[in-house]
Design a protein around this motif. Structure first.
Motif, mmCIF file in Angstrom:
data_model
loop_
_atom_site.group_PDB
_atom_site.id
_atom_site.type_symbol
_atom_site.label_atom_id
_atom_site.label_comp_id
_atom_site.label_asym_id
_atom_site.label_seq_id
_atom_site.Cartn_x
_atom_site.Cartn_y
_atom_site.Cartn_z
ATOM 1 N N VAL A 41 0.837 -1.206 0.000
ATOM 2 C CA VAL A 41 0.000 0.000 0.000
ATOM 3 C C VAL A 41 0.870 1.253 0.000
ATOM 4 N N VAL A 42 1.914 1.275 0.816
ATOM 5 C CA VAL A 42 2.804 2.433 0.871
ATOM 6 C C VAL A 42 3.505 2.637 -0.472
ATOM 7 N N LEU A 43 3.992 1.562 -1.078
ATOM 8 C CA LEU A 43 4.654 1.681 -2.376
ATOM 9 C C LEU A 43 3.695 2.150 -3.458
ATOM 10 N N THR A 44 2.456 1.671 -3.429
ATOM 11 C CA THR A 44 1.457 2.099 -4.406
ATOM 12 C C THR A 44 1.147 3.582 -4.246
ATOM 13 N N LEU A 45 0.958 4.041 -3.021
ATOM 14 C CA LEU A 45 0.694 5.458 -2.780
ATOM 15 C C LEU A 45 1.877 6.321 -3.221
ATOM 16 N N PHE A 47 4.026 5.588 -5.581
ATOM 17 C CA PHE A 47 4.028 5.585 -7.044
ATOM 18 C C PHE A 47 2.977 6.556 -7.586
ATOM 19 N N ILE A 48 1.775 6.533 -7.017
ATOM 20 C CA ILE A 48 0.701 7.415 -7.486
ATOM 21 C C ILE A 48 1.068 8.877 -7.256
ATOM 22 N N CYS A 49 1.605 9.191 -6.087
ATOM 23 C CA CYS A 49 1.985 10.578 -5.795
ATOM 24 C C CYS A 49 3.090 11.062 -6.733
ATOM 25 N N CYS A 50 4.095 10.231 -6.960
ATOM 26 C CA CYS A 50 5.184 10.619 -7.865
ATOM 27 C C CYS A 50 4.669 10.773 -9.290
ATOM 28 N N HIS A 51 3.785 9.882 -9.700
ATOM 29 C CA HIS A 51 3.219 9.967 -11.048
ATOM 30 C C HIS A 51 2.434 11.275 -11.220
ATOM 31 N N CYS A 52 1.642 11.623 -10.214
ATOM 32 C CA CYS A 52 0.864 12.864 -10.297
ATOM 33 C C CYS A 52 1.784 14.079 -10.337
#
Length: 100
Positions: A41-45, A47-52
């Motif tokens: 979950v932490v890695l997914t969040l 990734f999403i934050c960096c992508h945004c």
């Protein structure tokens, strides 16, 4: 005092892991999955934050192109808004009749 409590927590946590491992391979696998879920979950969040953030930075440099695309899309959308007076009748005529 706080360090002692933190150390005791992690010692109890490690003892629980060792106990479950000794009880069987099934418990070890389940414990591994349960402990991996928060990390996932932490890695997914992250990734999403960096992508945004990266896509936002990339979009800020291409603002004029984006406005042109919006204008083109609006023209297409306005053309697609026309609705015929009898749309259902046209669809019913195209369907093959079923034997009774």
């Amino acid at each position: 005092m706080i360090m002692a409590k933190v150390r005791a927590f992690f010692e109890n946590f490690w003892n629980t892991i060792l106990t479950k491992h000794q009880e069987g391979i099934y418990n070890t696998i389940c414990l591994g999955v349960i402990l991996a879920l928060p990390l996932l979950v932490v890695l997914t969040l992250l990734f999403i934050c960096c992508h945004c953030c990266w896509s936002k930075a990339a979009r800020s440099g291409r603002q004029p192109e984006r406005n042109q695309k919006k204008k083109r899309k609006k023209k297409k959308a306005e053309e697609d808004l026309w609705i015929s007076a009898q749309p259902k009748l046209l669809h019913l005529e195209k369907r093959p009749s079923l034997p009774v």
